[in-house]
Write a protein that holds these residues in place. Structure first.
Motif, PDB file in Angstrom:
ATOM      1  N   ALA A   1      -5.678   6.724   7.675  1.00 11.22           N
ATOM      2  CA  ALA A   1      -6.171   5.727   8.633  1.00 11.22           C
ATOM      3  C   ALA A   1      -7.186   4.853   7.914  1.00 11.22           C
ATOM      4  O   ALA A   1      -8.059   5.358   7.198  1.00 11.22           O
ATOM      5  CB  ALA A   1      -6.792   6.397   9.839  1.00 11.22           C
ATOM      6  N   GLN A   2      -7.043   3.555   8.118  1.00  8.28           N
ATOM      7  CA  GLN A   2      -7.960   2.633   7.432  1.00  8.28           C
ATOM      8  C   GLN A   2      -7.932   1.277   8.118  1.00  8.28           C
ATOM      9  O   GLN A   2      -6.904   0.848   8.641  1.00  8.28           O
ATOM     10  CB  GLN A   2      -7.577   2.486   5.958  1.00  8.28           C
ATOM     11  N   ARG A   3      -9.095   0.612   8.093  1.00  5.69           N
ATOM     12  CA  ARG A   3      -9.169  -0.742   8.634  1.00  5.69           C
ATOM     13  C   ARG A   3      -8.471  -1.703   7.683  1.00  5.69           C
ATOM     14  O   ARG A   3      -8.603  -1.601   6.460  1.00  5.69           O
ATOM     15  CB  ARG A   3     -10.637  -1.148   8.809  1.00  5.69           C
ATOM     16  N   LEU A   4      -7.718  -2.625   8.242  1.00  6.96           N
ATOM     17  CA  LEU A   4      -6.994  -3.608   7.441  1.00  6.96           C
ATOM     18  C   LEU A   4      -7.821  -4.878   7.282  1.00  6.96           C
ATOM     19  O   LEU A   4      -8.461  -5.341   8.237  1.00  6.96           O
ATOM     20  CB  LEU A   4      -5.654  -3.943   8.094  1.00  6.96           C
ATOM     21  N   ARG A   5      -7.751  -5.428   6.105  1.00 11.73           N
ATOM     22  CA  ARG A   5      -8.439  -6.686   5.822  1.00 11.73           C
ATOM     23  C   ARG A   5      -7.414  -7.689   5.292  1.00 11.73           C
ATOM     24  O   ARG A   5      -6.377  -7.310   4.751  1.00 11.73           O
ATOM     25  CB  ARG A   5      -9.568  -6.474   4.811  1.00 11.73           C
ATOM     26  N   ASN A   6      -7.722  -8.945   5.444  1.00 14.26           N
ATOM     27  CA  ASN A   6      -6.804 -10.001   5.038  1.00 14.26           C
ATOM     28  C   ASN A   6      -6.434  -9.860   3.564  1.00 14.26           C
ATOM     29  O   ASN A   6      -7.309  -9.722   2.701  1.00 14.26           O
ATOM     30  CB  ASN A   6      -7.442 -11.368   5.292  1.00 14.26           C
ATOM     31  N   GLY A   7      -5.138  -9.848   3.280  1.00 12.65           N
ATOM     32  CA  GLY A   7      -4.653  -9.746   1.906  1.00 12.65           C
ATOM     33  C   GLY A   7      -4.356  -8.335   1.452  1.00 12.65           C
ATOM     34  O   GLY A   7      -3.887  -8.146   0.320  1.00 12.65           O
ATOM     35  N   ASP A   8      -4.594  -7.318   2.295  1.00 13.87           N
ATOM     36  CA  ASP A   8      -4.286  -5.936   1.902  1.00 13.87           C
ATOM     37  C   ASP A   8      -2.787  -5.783   1.658  1.00 13.87           C
ATOM     38  O   ASP A   8      -1.962  -6.298   2.431  1.00 13.87           O
ATOM     39  CB  ASP A   8      -4.730  -4.955   2.991  1.00 13.87           C
ATOM     40  N   ARG A   9      -2.495  -5.023   0.603  1.00 15.84           N
ATOM     41  CA  ARG A   9      -1.088  -4.755   0.261  1.00 15.84           C
ATOM     42  C   ARG A   9      -0.724  -3.366   0.793  1.00 15.84           C
ATOM     43  O   ARG A   9      -1.356  -2.375   0.443  1.00 15.84           O
ATOM     44  CB  ARG A   9      -0.878  -4.825  -1.245  1.00 15.84           C
ATOM     45  N   ILE A  10       0.331  -3.298   1.621  1.00 15.40           N
ATOM     46  CA  ILE A  10       0.796  -2.045   2.214  1.00 15.40           C
ATOM     47  C   ILE A  10       2.134  -1.695   1.573  1.00 15.40           C
ATOM     48  O   ILE A  10       3.062  -2.511   1.562  1.00 15.40           O
ATOM     49  CB  ILE A  10       0.960  -2.174   3.743  1.00 15.40           C
ATOM     50  N   THR A  11       2.244  -0.442   1.071  1.00 14.02           N
ATOM     51  CA  THR A  11       3.485  -0.002   0.431  1.00 14.02           C
ATOM     52  C   THR A  11       3.994   1.240   1.143  1.00 14.02           C
ATOM     53  O   THR A  11       3.266   2.228   1.298  1.00 14.02           O
ATOM     54  CB  THR A  11       3.269   0.324  -1.059  1.00 14.02           C
ATOM     55  N   ILE A  12       5.270   1.191   1.586  1.00 18.23           N
ATOM     56  CA  ILE A  12       5.942   2.341   2.197  1.00 18.23           C
ATOM     57  C   ILE A  12       7.329   2.447   1.565  1.00 18.23           C
ATOM     58  O   ILE A  12       8.129   1.523   1.632  1.00 18.23           O
ATOM     59  CB  ILE A  12       6.045   2.202   3.736  1.00 18.23           C
ATOM     60  N   GLY A  13       7.615   3.602   0.950  1.00 22.04           N
ATOM     61  CA  GLY A  13       8.897   3.741   0.266  1.00 22.04           C
ATOM     62  C   GLY A  13       9.031   2.710  -0.835  1.00 22.04           C
ATOM     63  O   GLY A  13       8.145   2.562  -1.686  1.00 22.04           O
ATOM     64  N   ASP A  14      10.131   1.946  -0.826  1.00 20.64           N
ATOM     65  CA  ASP A  14      10.344   0.876  -1.793  1.00 20.64           C
ATOM     66  C   ASP A  14      10.045  -0.491  -1.194  1.00 20.64           C
ATOM     67  O   ASP A  14      10.464  -1.518  -1.743  1.00 20.64           O
ATOM     68  CB  ASP A  14      11.804   0.911  -2.271  1.00 20.64           C
ATOM     69  N   THR A  15       9.338  -0.518  -0.087  1.00 16.31           N
ATOM     70  CA  THR A  15       9.042  -1.768   0.612  1.00 16.31           C
ATOM     71  C   THR A  15       7.557  -2.084   0.514  1.00 16.31           C
ATOM     72  O   THR A  15       6.711  -1.205   0.740  1.00 16.31           O
ATOM     73  CB  THR A  15       9.447  -1.662   2.086  1.00 16.31           C
ATOM     74  N   ALA A  16       7.254  -3.331   0.167  1.00 16.55           N
ATOM     75  CA  ALA A  16       5.862  -3.778   0.037  1.00 16.55           C
ATOM     76  C   ALA A  16       5.596  -4.901   1.019  1.00 16.55           C
ATOM     77  O   ALA A  16       6.420  -5.818   1.191  1.00 16.55           O
ATOM     78  CB  ALA A  16       5.576  -4.216  -1.382  1.00 16.55           C
ATOM     79  N   LEU A  17       4.435  -4.859   1.677  1.00 13.33           N
ATOM     80  CA  LEU A  17       4.050  -5.852   2.679  1.00 13.33           C
ATOM     81  C   LEU A  17       2.606  -6.302   2.392  1.00 13.33           C
ATOM     82  O   LEU A  17       1.809  -5.546   1.852  1.00 13.33           O
ATOM     83  CB  LEU A  17       4.121  -5.259   4.091  1.00 13.33           C
ATOM     84  N   THR A  18       2.312  -7.514   2.794  1.00 14.54           N
ATOM     85  CA  THR A  18       0.943  -8.001   2.724  1.00 14.54           C
ATOM     86  C   THR A  18       0.460  -8.301   4.133  1.00 14.54           C
ATOM     87  O   THR A  18       1.158  -8.954   4.920  1.00 14.54           O
ATOM     88  CB  THR A  18       0.844  -9.277   1.872  1.00 14.54           C
TER      89      THR A  18
END
Length: 209
Positions: A187-204
């Motif tokens: 659990a973590q607060r999200l900030r603008n520009g954070d990169r999220i990675t799940i499996g082989d998928t990356a999101l900003t």
């Protein structure tokens, strides 16, 4: 004396006639047996000749008796689709993109800032998913608000919740975990520009101030 001679001649003629009848009967019976014994027994799958009717061995290209081609007498395979095992495998259709990927932020609560996830790699590359409600569930299941077609993504992978003026990510006990800027988090607060990675998928993660 003449009567005795005539009697002997008559008896002789009668005996000769009876002998002829007997020989004829024997001849006819012998001919019938010979004809029956010389006729070949039909064999399973034998192909009859269309010209002379002779039964030929299965698969024979021509009649053994008259030489007639037996190609036309062979059974033809009925026209139709090939058997299931001979059909080429059909590719599985790729599921369509979740409708949320094309929606704008018009339905979000008034107090909630405009935010979205930008796909930068993997299943959601070049796609944008708007966060238009306080709780947004992300995962592989069709019940998720944002569906990710990635085999390494859990059915319910993580939740983004808006509250107290900020967005928070909560991992949903996923199998491979959730990374934010390369670090695994629960659990973590999200900030603008954070990169999220799940499996082989990356999101900003993006949020307007």
């Amino acid at each position: 004396m003449e009567i005795l001679i005539l009697l002997v001649v008559g008896v002789g003629a009668l005996i000769a006639f009876m002998a002829g009848i007997a020989l004829l009967v024997v001849y006819l019976r012998a001919g019938s047996q010979v004809g029956t014994g010389s006729r070949p027994l039909p064999r399973a799958g034998a192909a009859p000749c269309p010209r002379c009717g002779t039964l030929n061995p299965p698969g024979a290209p021509a009649c053994e008796q008259c030489g007639q081609s037996l190609g036309s007498a062979l059974p033809l395979r009925p026209a139709g689709p090939p058997p299931p095992h001979a059909r080429a495998p059909q590719p599985m259709p790729r599921p369509s993109v979740s409708p949320i990927m094309t929606q704008g932020p018009a339905s979000r609560p008034a107090a909630m800032p405009r935010a979205w996830l930008e796909g930068i790699g993997g299943a959601l590359a070049t796609q944008r998913a708007w966060l238009d409600k306080p709780d947004t569930l992300v995962g592989r299941s069709t019940a998720c608000d944002i569906q990710v077609f990635d085999p390494k993504v859990s059915r319910r992978h993580f939740l983004i919740r808006y509250g107290r003026g900020a967005f928070y990510l909560q991992d949903q006990r996923s199998s491979h975990g959730t990374l934010i800027n390369g670090e695994r988090v629960m659990a973590q607060r999200l900030r603008n520009g954070d990169r999220i990675t799940i499996g082989d998928t990356a999101l900003t993660f993006h949020v307007e101030s």
